[in-house]
Enzyme design. Structure first.
Site, PDB file in Angstrom:
ATOM      1  N   LYS A 140      34.559  38.865  51.073  1.00  0.00           N
ATOM      2  CA  LYS A 140      34.425  39.785  49.713  1.00  0.00           C
ATOM      3  C   LYS A 140      34.067  41.038  50.120  1.00  0.00           C
ATOM      4  O   LYS A 140      32.989  41.661  50.091  1.00  0.00           O
ATOM      5  CB  LYS A 140      33.190  39.447  48.704  1.00  0.00           C
TER       6      LYS A 140
HETATM    7  N1  PPE Z   1      38.512  35.673  43.295  1.00  0.00           N
HETATM    8  C1  PPE Z   1      38.237  36.876  43.394  1.00  0.00           C
HETATM    9  C2  PPE Z   1      38.953  37.804  43.956  1.00  0.00           C
HETATM   10  C3  PPE Z   1      36.848  37.171  42.854  1.00  0.00           C
HETATM   11  O1  PPE Z   1      36.352  38.507  43.000  1.00  0.00           O
HETATM   12  C4  PPE Z   1      36.149  36.282  42.413  1.00  0.00           C
HETATM   13  C5  PPE Z   1      34.434  36.576  41.988  1.00  0.00           C
HETATM   14  C6  PPE Z   1      36.336  34.876  42.105  1.00  0.00           C
HETATM   15  C7  PPE Z   1      37.625  34.526  42.701  1.00  0.00           C
HETATM   16  C8  PPE Z   1      35.561  33.837  41.999  1.00  0.00           C
HETATM   17  O2  PPE Z   1      34.458  33.579  42.664  1.00  0.00           O
HETATM   18  P1  PPE Z   1      32.953  33.066  42.250  1.00  0.00           P
HETATM   19  O3  PPE Z   1      32.478  33.937  41.646  1.00  0.00           O
HETATM   20  O4  PPE Z   1      32.443  32.648  43.473  1.00  0.00           O
HETATM   21  O5  PPE Z   1      33.288  31.794  41.231  1.00  0.00           O
HETATM   22  N2  PPE Z   1      34.463  38.007  41.369  1.00  0.00           N
HETATM   23  C9  PPE Z   1      33.148  38.645  41.239  1.00  0.00           C
HETATM   24  C10 PPE Z   1      33.300  40.072  41.050  1.00  0.00           C
HETATM   25  C11 PPE Z   1      33.822  40.416  39.835  1.00  0.00           C
HETATM   26  C12 PPE Z   1      33.880  42.163  39.545  1.00  0.00           C
HETATM   27  O6  PPE Z   1      34.691  42.352  38.745  1.00  0.00           O
HETATM   28  O7  PPE Z   1      33.087  42.808  40.443  1.00  0.00           O
HETATM   29  C13 PPE Z   1      32.588  37.930  40.253  1.00  0.00           C
HETATM   30  O8  PPE Z   1      32.840  37.175  39.456  1.00  0.00           O
HETATM   31  O9  PPE Z   1      31.145  38.269  40.122  1.00  0.00           O
END
Ligand code: PPE
Length: 305
Positions: A159
């Protein structure tokens, strides 16, 4: 989505007032997008705020840093405690939490090795990421003209802040075209994920979600959904999906910490039944799970008290 200044922010071991949590314009990561971050939610429980799967989020932060060859000056345990401090100090019953680690001030140029590493943790109240009606009415999706990163371009498993240039381009393109969110395909043309969520599709009565190898983040919400789906007796497989699999989905939802479980009502103007039976059941149980209301998963709720 706007953020409201509400709480003190943890910066390198100190809680500082929101307005004072600033950085120099020559901070390394501001120029090169080399920071790593997390998105976490704390929910209200009868025992006070509980942070959902906090340790796993901080472990992923450490993994993101490792991929970036960034030496985090704080252990997983220290950052877990720091996150709890921030939430406790805020007095908020529930909130979104954003830890970020970044290369600091003092060095310029692409070599990150000599850079200092700064860590901050902020929290604020944040509502439904894809809108209040995402669970019931669903969101309109559009396949993006922007491709998800190839593994040897930008590692999707990390990330890293710079990875989100790709997400922002796709998000703005989708919004400008009148949609709510973008579906990202990888360079092979297979479905990867959304700009900030993982994807689940129902096909032939079972749920399918794309693998990490397709360029998706290994989502913590995705793994929660897999567990909840199994409890309902729904078969889940991790497999590649083509764009056309989305068009003929029996139901579809996206999930992430910010977006939670949000139903999808169409992709590229092909209507998808919404909200589907499986989607509704999983969304309802996810809402209970994160609040510690499912005994089986109560250990995932890390209380701040
Ligand atoms: N894919 C991406 C690209 C992503 O950024 C997230 C989280 C996910 C999948 C889902 O991951 P998880 O939260 O572990 O289930 N995205 C984070 C950031 C969003 C933002 O706008 O900033 C979040 O959901 O917190």
């Amino acid at each position: 989505m706007p953020i409201t200044p509400t709480a003190n922010i943890w910066m390198n071991g100190e809680l500082v007032p929101w307005e004072q949590a600033t950085t120099h314009v020559l901070t390394h990561t501001l120029h090169y997008g080399t920071g790593v971050f997390e998105g976490i939610r704390a929910y209200e429980t009868p025992q006070g705020p509980g942070v959902f799967r906090l340790t796993e989020h901080i472990e992923r932060l450490h993994n993101s840093a490792k991929i970036m060859m960034m030496d985090l000056p704080y252990s997983v345990e220290e950052l877990v405690e720091a996150t709890k401090d921030v939430v406790r100090d805020s007095g908020l019953p529930s909130c979104y939490i954003r830890p970020i680690a970044y290369f600091g001030y003092g060095e310029m140029g692409l070599n990150t090795l000599p850079c200092s590493v700064d860590v901050a943790i902020a929290c604020w109240p944040w509502g439904a990421y894809l809108g209040d009606e995402a669970v019931t009415k669903g969101v309109r999706m559009k396949t993006s003209s922007w491709q998800r990163h190839e593994h040897n371009t930008m590692p999707p498993a990390s990330k890293t802040t710079g990875n989100y240039v790709n997400s922002s381009l796709a998000k703005v393109e989708a919004l400008k075209a009148g949609y709510d969110e973008a579906v990202m395909l990888n360079p092979q043309g297979l479905v990867s994920e959304c700009t900030g969520e993982n994807i689940f599709v129902a096909r032939n009565g079972r749920l399918v979600t794309p693998p990490v190898s397709a360029g998706a983040l290994e989502g913590i919400t995705q793994s929660t959904v897999v567990a909840i789906a199994a409890d309902h007796g729904y078969e889940v497989i991790v497999d590649d999906l083509a764009r056309s699999d989305l068009y003929i989905a029996e139901e579809m939802f996206v999930c992430g910490t910010a977006a939670e479980v949000s139903a999808v009502n169409s992709v590229d103007d092909r209507t998808i039944p919404c909200p589907g039976v499986m989607t509704s059941a999983i969304a309802a149980d996810y809402a209970r799970c994160v609040r510690g209301e499912l005994d089986k998963y109560s250990h995932w709720v890390e209380l701040v008290k």
